[in-house]
Design an enzyme around this catalytic site. Structure first.
Site, PDB file in Angstrom:
ATOM      1  N   GLY A   1     -28.149  13.241  40.589  1.00 41.06           N
ATOM      2  CA  GLY A   1     -27.992  11.831  40.919  1.00 41.06           C
ATOM      3  C   GLY A   1     -27.120  11.139  39.892  1.00 41.06           C
ATOM      4  O   GLY A   1     -26.233  11.748  39.292  1.00 41.06           O
ATOM      5  N   GLU A   2     -27.347   9.846  39.717  1.00 39.45           N
ATOM      6  CA  GLU A   2     -26.642   8.966  38.779  1.00 39.45           C
ATOM      7  C   GLU A   2     -25.120   8.967  38.950  1.00 39.45           C
ATOM      8  O   GLU A   2     -24.382   8.564  38.052  1.00 39.45           O
ATOM      9  CB  GLU A   2     -27.027   9.253  37.322  1.00 39.45           C
ATOM     10  CG  GLU A   2     -26.613  10.577  36.735  1.00 39.45           C
ATOM     11  CD  GLU A   2     -27.219  10.873  35.360  1.00 39.45           C
ATOM     12  OE1 GLU A   2     -26.485  11.325  34.470  1.00 39.45           O
ATOM     13  OE2 GLU A   2     -28.440  10.638  35.178  1.00 39.45           O
ATOM     14  N   GLY A   3     -24.637   9.420  40.097  1.00 36.59           N
ATOM     15  CA  GLY A   3     -23.204   9.428  40.361  1.00 36.59           C
ATOM     16  C   GLY A   3     -22.468  10.632  39.829  1.00 36.59           C
ATOM     17  O   GLY A   3     -21.240  10.700  39.892  1.00 36.59           O
TER      18      GLY A   3
ATOM     19  N   GLU B   1     -26.795   6.196  41.585  1.00 35.97           N
ATOM     20  CA  GLU B   1     -28.059   5.461  41.522  1.00 35.97           C
ATOM     21  C   GLU B   1     -29.006   6.088  40.500  1.00 35.97           C
ATOM     22  O   GLU B   1     -28.818   7.217  40.059  1.00 35.97           O
ATOM     23  CB  GLU B   1     -28.732   5.425  42.882  1.00 35.97           C
ATOM     24  CG  GLU B   1     -28.756   6.749  43.639  1.00 35.97           C
ATOM     25  CD  GLU B   1     -29.423   7.899  42.931  1.00 35.97           C
ATOM     26  OE1 GLU B   1     -30.508   7.688  42.348  1.00 35.97           O
ATOM     27  OE2 GLU B   1     -28.878   9.009  42.944  1.00 35.97           O
TER      28      GLU B   1
END
Length: 336
Positions: free
Chosen positions: A303-305, A163
Site C-alpha cells: 500500500g501507501e502508493g 493510502e
C-alpha cells in the site's frame, strides 16, 4: 476552486461534465510510434502508455514535467469488529514516518522523481462501524472528497495515489464485493498480517456489511462502506480528470477505493492507470472486472502508493523512448 467545490449531493457526481481523451493526439502518437526505429509494437506496453499519455495531455509528445504523489490516511470504525491485529494508533505513527521520510513510499518517490504529500484525515475521529450503519453520512463523504480534490497540484503532469489506514483492507474488500458481487471470501486477503482465522473473520464482517447496505449503489456505496481516505482518493481522481491529468492508482485498496466511481459510470476512470497487481488475491479479480491491466506485477502488498510510484518509473521510460528515439527517416534507416 476545484470541480467539487460546489458539490452538495453525491448524486451530482454522475452528472459532472468532465473532459475526454483527445483521440487525435493519441492517433498522432500512435503514428509516431510506428515511425520510430523499431518494429511496430515491439515495445509492448511502453508504446501503449505513451499513446495513453498523449491522449490525455492532448499532444503527440507528452511530457512529465512534475509528478505528484498523494497518500491519504484515515481510520475506520470497522476496527471495532477486531478485523486487524494492529491498533489504529499505527495509522498516525505511519503518517509521521512518511513525513519524516522513513517509509518505502519516500524512497520510491525519490527514485521515480515524484513530489510526495501526505494528507491525514481526522485520524482522531474514525468512521463508524459499517456493520451497524453507514460508515459516513453524505456530508462527511463530500467533505473528504473535497479534501482529496484540493490536495491535487494543478501544475502536475501525472498523479500517483496511495493510502494508509489500519482496517482499510477490510473496507476495500467490502467496496469490491458490493460493487462486483461474489462471495466475501473471494475479496478478503490477509491485509496487514491476519492469520487464517482472522481472514475468515474479516470475510464474515464484510459479508454482514455488504448485506446491510445492499441497496447502496454508486457514491452511496462509498458513504455506506468506505472511509475518508477512500473518499479523498475519489475526489483526487475527479479533480485530476477535470485537469486532464493522468492518474496512477496503487494496489488493491486504492483500486477498490474508486469502485464507487466505476459503479457510478466506468468512464470516470478512463484517465486512470493501475500501477501494479497486488499480492492481495482480490486485486486481480478487481482489475479484471474493471478491465484495467496493471503496469507491473511485483508481488507487493504494502500500500501507501508504493506500487504506483514504482510504475511511474516505467511511465517515464515509456515517454523517454517515445520522445527521444529517432524515426526511420531521421536515422536514415530503411523501414522496408
Amino acid at each position: 476552486m476545484t470541480i467539487l467545490s460546489d458539490l452538495h449531493s453525491l448524486d451530482d457526481i454522475a452528472a459532472l461534465h468532465l473532459p475526454e481523451c483527445d483521440h487525435a493526439a493519441a492517433a498522432a502518437a500512435k503514428a509516431r510510434q510506428d515511425s520510430l526505429t523499431k518494429p511496430p509494437g515491439s515495445l509492448g506496453r511502453l508504446e501503449e502508455l505513451a499513446i495513453f499519455m498523449a491522449g490525455w495531455q492532448g499532444r503527440e509528445r507528452p511530457q512529465i514535467a512534475r509528478a505528484q504523489a498523494l497518500v491519504f490516511a484515515g481510520n475506520h470504525g470497522i476496527c471495532d469488529q477486531g478485523v486487524n491485529p494492529f491498533p489504529q494508533e499505527v495509522t498516525a505513527q505511519m503518517v509521521a514516518n512518511f513525513q519524516a521520510g522513513g517509509a518505502a513510499i519516500n524512497q520510491l518517490c525519490r527514485a521515480s522523481n515524484a513530489d510526495l504529500s501526505v494528507v491525514a484525515l481526522e485520524l482522531d475521529r474514525p468512521t463508524r462501524d459499517f456493520t451497524q450503519g453507514p460508515a459516513m453520512d453524505p456530508a462527511e463523504t463530500i467533505e473528504a472528497m473535497q479534501r482529496g480534490a484540493a490536495a491535487v497540484d494543478p501544475e502536475a503532469s501525472v498523479l500517483v495515489l496511495g493510502e494508509m489506514g489500519i482496517g482499510n483492507s477490510t473496507v476495500a474488500a467490502a467496496l469490491a464485493c458490493a460493487a462486483f458481487g461474489g462471495a466475501a471470501t473471494g475479496w478478503v486477503g490477509r491485509g496487514t498480517g491476519s492469520d487464517t482465522d482472522g481472514q475468515a473473520h474479516k470475510a464474515r464482517v464484510v459479508e454482514a456489511g455488504v448485506a446491510r447496505h445492499q441497496a447502496a449503489r454508486g457514491m452511496a456505496m462509498l458513504a455506506a462502506l468506505g472511509g475518508r481516505e477512500q473518499a479523498a482518493i475519489c475526489g483526487a481522481v475527479l479533480e485530476a480528470r477535470a485537469r486532464l491529468m493522468p492518474v496512477i492508482l496503487d494496489g488493491y485498496i486504492c483500486t477498490a477505493s474508486v469502485a464507487p466511481l466505476f459503479d457510478t459510470a466506468p468512464r470516470l476512470l478512463d484517465h486512470c492507470l493501475v500501477g501494479h497487481a497486488s499480492a492481495e488475491p482480490g486485486h486481480l479479480h478487481l482489475l479484471e472486472a474493471m478491465s484495467k491491466p496493471p503496469i507491473l506485477s511485483m508481488q507487493m502488498a504494502l500500500g501507501e502508493g508504493s506500487g504506483a510510484a514504482l510504475a511511474l518509473g516505467v511511465l517515464r521510460a515509456a515517454l523517454e523512448c517515445h520522445n527521444g528515439m529517432a524515426t526511420f527517416a531521421e536515422a536514415g534507416v530503411s523501414d522496408g
